[in-house]
Scaffold this motif. Sequence first.
Motif, PDB file in Angstrom:
ATOM      1  N   ASP A  45      92.685  48.669  89.479  1.00 27.33           N
ATOM      2  CA  ASP A  45      93.166  48.099  90.735  1.00 27.33           C
ATOM      3  C   ASP A  45      92.526  48.857  91.884  1.00 27.33           C
ATOM      4  O   ASP A  45      92.687  50.076  92.009  1.00 27.33           O
ATOM      5  N   VAL A  46      91.785  48.132  92.715  1.00 22.45           N
ATOM      6  CA  VAL A  46      90.986  48.727  93.784  1.00 22.45           C
ATOM      7  C   VAL A  46      91.580  48.352  95.133  1.00 22.45           C
ATOM      8  O   VAL A  46      91.896  47.180  95.369  1.00 22.45           O
ATOM      9  N   LEU A  47      91.741  49.340  96.003  1.00 27.73           N
ATOM     10  CA  LEU A  47      92.143  49.091  97.381  1.00 27.73           C
ATOM     11  C   LEU A  47      90.976  49.456  98.289  1.00 27.73           C
ATOM     12  O   LEU A  47      90.607  50.624  98.412  1.00 27.73           O
ATOM     13  N   LEU A  48      90.367  48.434  98.904  1.00 23.96           N
ATOM     14  CA  LEU A  48      89.246  48.608  99.823  1.00 23.96           C
ATOM     15  C   LEU A  48      89.724  48.206 101.212  1.00 23.96           C
ATOM     16  O   LEU A  48      89.927  47.017 101.477  1.00 23.96           O
ATOM     17  N   LEU A  49      89.927  49.193 102.082  1.00 21.23           N
ATOM     18  CA  LEU A  49      90.552  48.939 103.384  1.00 21.23           C
ATOM     19  C   LEU A  49      91.898  48.242 103.169  1.00 21.23           C
ATOM     20  O   LEU A  49      92.826  48.845 102.661  1.00 21.23           O
ATOM     21  N   ARG A  50      92.007  46.924 103.483  1.00 25.11           N
ATOM     22  CA  ARG A  50      93.270  46.203 103.285  1.00 25.11           C
ATOM     23  C   ARG A  50      93.221  45.241 102.104  1.00 25.11           C
ATOM     24  O   ARG A  50      94.207  44.519 101.852  1.00 25.11           O
ATOM     25  N   THR A  51      92.114  45.214 101.376  1.00 26.41           N
ATOM     26  CA  THR A  51      91.891  44.204 100.339  1.00 26.41           C
ATOM     27  C   THR A  51      92.053  44.804  98.948  1.00 26.41           C
ATOM     28  O   THR A  51      91.478  45.852  98.635  1.00 26.41           O
ATOM     29  N   PHE A  52      92.836  44.109  98.094  1.00 23.90           N
ATOM     30  CA  PHE A  52      93.044  44.526  96.721  1.00 23.90           C
ATOM     31  C   PHE A  52      92.112  43.731  95.795  1.00 23.90           C
ATOM     32  O   PHE A  52      92.017  42.506  95.892  1.00 23.90           O
ATOM     33  N   LEU A  53      91.455  44.448  94.886  1.00 22.94           N
ATOM     34  CA  LEU A  53      90.612  43.835  93.863  1.00 22.94           C
ATOM     35  C   LEU A  53      91.137  44.251  92.502  1.00 22.94           C
ATOM     36  O   LEU A  53      91.602  45.383  92.314  1.00 22.94           O
ATOM     37  N   HIS A  54      91.041  43.351  91.544  1.00 22.33           N
ATOM     38  CA  HIS A  54      91.413  43.673  90.158  1.00 22.33           C
ATOM     39  C   HIS A  54      90.166  43.557  89.292  1.00 22.33           C
ATOM     40  O   HIS A  54      89.464  42.538  89.336  1.00 22.33           O
ATOM     41  N   VAL A  55      89.900  44.599  88.514  1.00 20.25           N
ATOM     42  CA  VAL A  55      88.651  44.674  87.749  1.00 20.25           C
ATOM     43  C   VAL A  55      88.971  44.964  86.287  1.00 20.25           C
ATOM     44  O   VAL A  55      89.830  45.801  85.969  1.00 20.25           O
ATOM     45  N   THR A  56      88.286  44.276  85.381  1.00 22.19           N
ATOM     46  CA  THR A  56      88.273  44.598  83.953  1.00 22.19           C
ATOM     47  C   THR A  56      86.822  44.591  83.490  1.00 22.19           C
ATOM     48  O   THR A  56      85.945  44.039  84.172  1.00 22.19           O
ATOM     49  N   GLY A  57      86.548  45.188  82.325  1.00 18.91           N
ATOM     50  CA  GLY A  57      85.169  45.166  81.833  1.00 18.91           C
ATOM     51  C   GLY A  57      84.865  46.310  80.900  1.00 18.91           C
ATOM     52  O   GLY A  57      85.761  46.859  80.243  1.00 18.91           O
ATOM     53  N   SER A  58      83.595  46.705  80.865  1.00 19.15           N
ATOM     54  CA  SER A  58      83.159  47.753  79.951  1.00 19.15           C
ATOM     55  C   SER A  58      81.862  48.378  80.447  1.00 19.15           C
ATOM     56  O   SER A  58      81.120  47.780  81.226  1.00 19.15           O
ATOM     57  N   VAL A  59      81.631  49.602  79.980  1.00 26.19           N
ATOM     58  CA  VAL A  59      80.355  50.287  80.150  1.00 26.19           C
ATOM     59  C   VAL A  59      79.954  50.734  78.752  1.00 26.19           C
ATOM     60  O   VAL A  59      80.516  51.695  78.220  1.00 26.19           O
ATOM     61  N   ALA A  60      79.012  50.026  78.134  1.00 20.53           N
ATOM     62  CA  ALA A  60      78.777  50.231  76.712  1.00 20.53           C
ATOM     63  C   ALA A  60      77.318  50.029  76.344  1.00 20.53           C
ATOM     64  O   ALA A  60      76.561  49.365  77.051  1.00 20.53           O
ATOM     65  N   SER A  61      76.957  50.614  75.202  1.00 19.77           N
ATOM     66  CA  SER A  61      75.616  50.434  74.651  1.00 19.77           C
ATOM     67  C   SER A  61      75.508  49.065  73.996  1.00 19.77           C
ATOM     68  O   SER A  61      76.502  48.502  73.531  1.00 19.77           O
ATOM     69  N   LYS A  62      74.269  48.553  73.957  1.00 17.09           N
ATOM     70  CA  LYS A  62      73.999  47.301  73.275  1.00 17.09           C
ATOM     71  C   LYS A  62      72.929  47.530  72.213  1.00 17.09           C
ATOM     72  O   LYS A  62      72.006  48.319  72.424  1.00 17.09           O
ATOM     73  N   PRO A  63      73.024  46.860  71.064  1.00 19.07           N
ATOM     74  CA  PRO A  63      72.054  47.071  69.990  1.00 19.07           C
ATOM     75  C   PRO A  63      70.623  46.826  70.457  1.00 19.07           C
ATOM     76  O   PRO A  63      70.337  45.828  71.124  1.00 19.07           O
ATOM     77  N   GLY A  64      69.742  47.772  70.139  1.00 20.17           N
ATOM     78  CA  GLY A  64      68.334  47.636  70.480  1.00 20.17           C
ATOM     79  C   GLY A  64      68.005  47.863  71.934  1.00 20.17           C
ATOM     80  O   GLY A  64      66.875  47.605  72.357  1.00 20.17           O
ATOM     81  N   GLN A  65      68.966  48.365  72.718  1.00 18.44           N
ATOM     82  CA  GLN A  65      68.729  48.558  74.149  1.00 18.44           C
ATOM     83  C   GLN A  65      69.138  49.971  74.536  1.00 18.44           C
ATOM     84  O   GLN A  65      70.281  50.369  74.316  1.00 18.44           O
ATOM     85  N   PRO A  66      68.224  50.758  75.112  1.00 24.60           N
ATOM     86  CA  PRO A  66      68.595  52.114  75.530  1.00 24.60           C
ATOM     87  C   PRO A  66      69.528  52.082  76.738  1.00 24.60           C
ATOM     88  O   PRO A  66      69.506  51.135  77.520  1.00 24.60           O
ATOM     89  N   GLY A  67      70.329  53.120  76.885  1.00 26.85           N
ATOM     90  CA  GLY A  67      71.243  53.183  78.017  1.00 26.85           C
ATOM     91  C   GLY A  67      72.469  52.327  77.805  1.00 26.85           C
ATOM     92  O   GLY A  67      72.724  51.804  76.711  1.00 26.85           O
ATOM     93  N   LYS A  68      73.245  52.175  78.852  1.00 26.34           N
ATOM     94  CA  LYS A  68      74.506  51.439  78.773  1.00 26.34           C
ATOM     95  C   LYS A  68      74.532  50.320  79.808  1.00 26.34           C
ATOM     96  O   LYS A  68      74.034  50.469  80.913  1.00 26.34           O
ATOM     97  N   THR A  69      75.136  49.209  79.430  1.00 29.62           N
ATOM     98  CA  THR A  69      75.262  48.043  80.291  1.00 29.62           C
ATOM     99  C   THR A  69      76.675  47.974  80.846  1.00 29.62           C
ATOM    100  O   THR A  69      77.652  48.069  80.094  1.00 29.62           O
ATOM    101  N   THR A  70      76.786  47.778  82.151  1.00 33.58           N
ATOM    102  CA  THR A  70      78.079  47.612  82.804  1.00 33.58           C
ATOM    103  C   THR A  70      78.387  46.129  82.937  1.00 33.58           C
ATOM    104  O   THR A  70      77.585  45.369  83.483  1.00 33.58           O
ATOM    105  N   THR A  71      79.540  45.721  82.424  1.00 30.54           N
ATOM    106  CA  THR A  71      79.982  44.328  82.505  1.00 30.54           C
ATOM    107  C   THR A  71      81.363  44.310  83.141  1.00 30.54           C
ATOM    108  O   THR A  71      82.289  44.950  82.633  1.00 30.54           O
TER     109      THR A  71
END
Length: 528
Positions: free
Chosen positions: A306-332
């Motif tokens: 749950d993000v509060l930016l000034l007066r605005t609320f945002l709701h975020v879900t997702g992941s930061v994870a590795s993917k097969p055959g791809q170096p580093g991590k992908t943010t979704t």
Amino acid sequence: MKTETQESAEARAAGKKRWLIPAAVILAALLIGGIILAAHWPFSFRNVIQSLQQGWPGKVAAQKFRRTYFPHPGCVLENVSLARGSSASVPPLVTIQKVTIQANYHDLLLRPGYVYRIVLEGLKVSVPADQSEESSEDQRAGSPPQDSVSSNSSVRLGEVYTKDAVLEVATKSDGPLRSEIHQLRLKSITSSSPMSYDLSMRNARPLGEIHSRGKLGPWDSQHLDNVPLSGTYTFEQADLGVFDGIAGMLAATGEFYGALGRIETQGTTDTPNFQVTRSPHTVPLKTKFSATVDGTGGDTVLHSVDVLLLRTFLHVTGSVASKPGQPGKTTTLSVTARDGHVDDLLQLFVRDGKAPMRGSIDFQAHVVWPPGDQPFLKRVALQGNVAIEQAQWAKPERQANVNDLSQRASGGKEKDKKDATAPEVTAEVKGRVELSGGIARFHDTSFTVPGAEATMNGSFNLENSKIDFHGDLKTEASLSKESSGMKAVLLKPLDPLFKRKRAGAVVPVEMTGSYNAPHFGLSLPVKK
């Protein structure tokens, strides 16, 4: 008869004998204890190396070794290395300049296997860029597989302490990430119960101070994913400027529990000066989150942010994870806002003194941010829907244009336009957007004011702010009624071309130029 002097001498002699008995017992006990310790002295080079080897899936070596007897029994090892395999070509994962092992004599007799303190000096942990590949090379080189190493040990440790240690994690693209461990204290270490820890360190990326304390274990090198972990942490003065496109100083607090392979964590963050670097503005940003972290691989699932930016609320879900055959991590990420303020969001990106538009906003967006060397805007991809209501413009001339459009499209007269008491017109904006390669493409985007509705498709280049939109403008009034004087007379013959079935007109329009200097006009077909 004995004289008084003789009786006094005999009493002193008897007293000496009484003291000699316990002294002899103590001496005998020390002698017997010494014989036992000599026969079962635990701090030999062989015993110490074997004890270290029990909990380490690789080769353990030390260049120097010496025993210590006073004031504590124990030993000192120098230039210790712990490698992941037996091959000499594989660099060690851990190096320690000096290891001091200390015990107590009464523990050696009454609690065999108990060591009250180990001090590590010059500790350095070097993690390779691709640990999995190196592990495979170790297996080919003949190192013992991890599940062949026993984690059950009879040794119990009262405390392990180190300061001024270094953790280096190699990366393929940049140099090593270097974290400085100011102090680490582990207590009550056994193979059957959890140990407590207290850690303070300077993190490498983002740079900042971490303090954490809690419990870890019991340790099991065969099944690291299942090692229990719990505790609390603080993260102070974390510099977000190391990440492409953003800046600010973050502070975080939280707690965690679970196992190394699945750590559940909750906490809060506060960034009073968050900034998207393409804009000079800083805004306060606060979050409250719950997530699951894989402590062995680093993958993270964001259950709720749950993000509060000034007066605005945002709701975020997702992941930061590795993917097969791809170096580093992908943010979704999936991001949702309800009844937000559009000027709060625009303030992050505009270069002007204030946001160009105000109004309420609802949107849903799905964001994918893969790893790579390209700039952030080139890598990030987004798909979403947006709806802005009660929109008004900050620049008076821009708002005046909207007011004029509404009045003319409604069939208002010239004098109506000059009415100072007339309320400012508000607009509604709705549409679907896709972002890739730094270009936002808008589909079925509608712009509605009283008396007129424009439906357009087009693109917005985030790098150079170029815009290119084309569509239709529907008005309540006919084309000639939208003008006055001679202009209305000249447009009168065109009314049938743009007339709708019921009333008003449908006019093909375009919006080109740049975000700061847009050009509006008719989009008439070009003869070939």
